[in-house]
Design a protein around this motif. Structure first.
Motif, mmCIF file in Angstrom:
data_model
loop_
_atom_site.group_PDB
_atom_site.id
_atom_site.type_symbol
_atom_site.label_atom_id
_atom_site.label_comp_id
_atom_site.label_asym_id
_atom_site.label_seq_id
_atom_site.Cartn_x
_atom_site.Cartn_y
_atom_site.Cartn_z
ATOM 1 N N SER A 52 -59.765 14.893 -23.146
ATOM 2 C CA SER A 52 -60.500 15.674 -22.151
ATOM 3 C C SER A 52 -61.465 14.776 -21.370
ATOM 4 C CB SER A 52 -61.307 16.780 -22.839
ATOM 5 O OG SER A 52 -60.456 17.700 -23.465
ATOM 6 N N HIS A 53 -61.619 15.075 -20.083
ATOM 7 C CA HIS A 53 -62.629 14.426 -19.237
ATOM 8 C C HIS A 53 -62.514 12.893 -19.289
ATOM 9 C CE1 HIS A 53 -64.289 18.456 -19.096
ATOM 10 N NE2 HIS A 53 -64.310 18.454 -20.412
ATOM 11 N N CYS A 54 -61.317 12.405 -19.064
ATOM 12 C CA CYS A 54 -61.122 10.956 -19.110
ATOM 13 C C CYS A 54 -60.065 10.552 -18.089
ATOM 14 C CB CYS A 54 -60.707 10.506 -20.514
ATOM 15 S SG CYS A 54 -59.091 11.095 -21.031
ATOM 16 N N GLY A 55 -59.873 9.251 -17.948
ATOM 17 C CA GLY A 55 -58.915 8.725 -16.975
ATOM 18 C C GLY A 55 -59.627 8.162 -15.762
ATOM 19 N N MET A 56 -58.861 7.813 -14.744
ATOM 20 C CA MET A 56 -59.427 7.205 -13.547
ATOM 21 C C MET A 56 -60.493 8.110 -12.931
ATOM 22 S SD MET A 56 -58.053 4.269 -13.326
ATOM 23 C CE MET A 56 -58.491 3.748 -11.670
#
Length: 212
Positions: free
Chosen positions: A120-124
Motif C-alpha cells: 500500500s502507498h508505495c511505488g513511483m
C-alpha cells in the motif's frame, strides 16, 4: 560474516534520522557485528553527511547529474561500494532510483525502508510526506513501515520486516510521519541490519525468510 564485521553503506538524501538511529544502535550494541563504512548522499548539503562526519564515518556525495549518463553514475556507485568492501547497502531516505547495475552487483544485498505497509502507498511518486498524505486521504486506520530488499521495481522486492502504526483521528501528514519514524522506522531498519549481519535472513523463491 565469518567472524568479521558486516560492512554497510548507508545512502541518504536528507537529514539522516534513520542513519542516526543506525549509528546509535550500533553504539549501544542493539546492532551487533556491523560497522558503517561509508555514507553516500546525492545532495552535497544533506545533513546526513554531517552526521557521518561527526561519527567519524567516511561521507561521500555522488550526484547523478554530475555524470553524462546513468551508466557512468552506476559505475561510480559500484566502484565506491567495492572500494569500501561493502556487504550490505542500506537505503535510508535515498530519493534516487538505484541503477540496475548496482542491483545486479548487490542482489539481495540492498535494503530499503519505506514509510508504509507495502504494497500500500508505495511505488513511483510515493516518498516523504506524499506517503502519509495518501494514507490520510484513503482513510486508513493503520499504517506503518516496511524494510525490503531492493529489486528493479520501485518499493518492491522481498519484504524483511514490517511494523504497524495506528493512524489517529486528528493526524496531519507531518504528525503521522513523525510517529511512523519513531514507532516503526527507527526500530525495524536497525533490526533488519542486525538480522542480516547474523546471517538469519534468506531469500527463497522471492520471499525473505527469517530464522527464529
Amino acid at each position: 560474516m565469518n567472524g568479521q564485521k558486516q560492512k554497510i553503506a548507508v545512502c541518504v538524501s536528507g537529514g539522516g534520522t534513520n542513519l542516526q538511529a543506525i549509528i546509535d544502535k550500533i553504539n549501544d550494541g542493539t546492532i551487533k557485528n556491523t560497522e558503517i563504512s561509508v555514507v553516500i548522499s546525492n545532495k552535497p548539503d544533506a545533513y546526513a553527511l554531517e552526521r557521518a562526519k561527526k561519527a567519524g564515518i567516511d561521507a561521500v556525495c555522488i550526484r547523478p547529474k554530475d555524470y553524462e549518463n546513468r551508466d557512468d553514475f552506476a559505475n561510480t556507485m559500484v566502484d565506491t561500494l567495492k572500494k569500501h568492501d561493502i556487504d550490505l547497502v542500506v537505503l535510508a531516505g535515498y530519493l534516487v532510483i538505484v541503477p540496475v547495475k548496482m542491483i545486479h552487483e548487490y542482489r539481495n544485498r540492498i535494503i530499503n525502508i519505506h514509510p508504509s505497509l507495502i504494497p500500500s502507498h508505495c511505488g513511483m511518486g510515493y516518498y516523504g510526506l506524499k506517503v502519509h498524505e495518501s494514507v490520510l486521504a484513503t482513510g486508513n486506520k493503520v499504517t506503518g513501515a516496511t524494510v525490503h530488499f531492493v529489486d528493479e521495481e520501485a518499493d518492491h522486492g522481498p519484504i524483511i520486516l514490517q511494523k504497524a502504526v495506528k493512524v489517529h483521528e486528528n493526524d496531519t501528514p507531518e504528525i503521522l510521519q513523525k510517529r511512523v519514524m519513531e514507532e516503526a522506522e527507527w526500530n525495524i531498519l536497525p533490526e533488519a541490519i542486525d538480522l542480516i549481519g547474523a546471517g538469519k535472513v534468506k531469500v527463497i523463491d522471492g520471499i525473505a525468510h527469517i530464522e527464529e
